[in-house]
Design a protein around this motif. Sequence first.
Motif, short mmCIF file in Angstrom:
data_model
loop_
_atom_site.label_atom_id
_atom_site.label_comp_id
_atom_site.label_asym_id
_atom_site.label_seq_id
_atom_site.Cartn_x
_atom_site.Cartn_y
_atom_site.Cartn_z
N TYR A 55 -7.60 0.55 6.06
CA TYR A 55 -7.10 0.09 4.32
C TYR A 55 -8.63 0.06 4.02
N VAL A 89 0.76 -1.60 0.15
CA VAL A 89 -0.38 0.29 0.02
C VAL A 89 0.70 1.53 0.46
N LEU A 120 -5.89 8.38 1.06
CA LEU A 120 -4.54 7.85 0.22
C LEU A 120 -3.86 8.82 -0.83
N ARG A 143 -5.15 -2.67 8.56
CA ARG A 143 -5.46 -2.66 7.67
C ARG A 143 -7.45 -3.07 7.59
N ALA A 197 -10.68 2.74 3.01
CA ALA A 197 -9.71 4.27 2.69
C ALA A 197 -11.00 5.24 2.42
#
Length: 236
Positions: A167, A132, A228, A164, A170
């Motif tokens: 993510y 990632v 992100l 995790r 996200a």
Amino acid sequence: MSDTDKTILIVDDEAELREMVRAIFTRAGYSRVLTAGSGADALAVCTAGQPDIVILDVMMPGMDGFEVLRQLRQSSSVPVLMLTARGEAEDKFTGFECGADDYLAKPFLPRELLFRVQAILRRTSPAAGRMVRLAAAEVDLENAAAHRDGQVSPLTAKELQLFRKLYENAGRIVTTGALCEAVCGPVWQGYESTLATHIRHLREKIEANPSRPVSIVTVKGLGYRLDLPSPKGAPR
């Protein structure tokens, strides 16, 4: 690799209890079960070859389980299940603060111990081949490590679980309760301050400036959000 092929390290100063726990796992089909009778022996075993999970007694003479865990966490993210004869909440929170993945009070049922270990192994088994990319770092989900400025920082099992969870969501807010439950199970009340400690340590590994984070953002009064980079630098 199946769960029964993974290496389990049992750490307890009482030989009778070590052998009892070893028997629980060997009868369940686990073929790689190691034991250590002291904290120093446990650290030596982990240095020689990291097990897949450590079952660690809290009350040991000399170096107790908390100190073993603190030293272990300096270089390893191996999952740790702590055992204790005491059931005080303070001990539980101390274990989680030090980086424990779960906590089981003695006496316990063999089946419960097996289920706890299996659940930890499922939660902490890394997703294959996932890297990632973030604003200032990359997180290797397969090897539980953060890469930043040419340095590699291992993630603890709790940090990996938290990352995790973020993510998977996200760009969306993940509430404090949801994050606590992701790493602590359904009984998470009182874990909020420990969660903040894990988030701080995670930021230190992935943010260019941990005091002004741009990847793991605090949403005041609600929780946290993982941001992100733009599509050009999106995770692969």
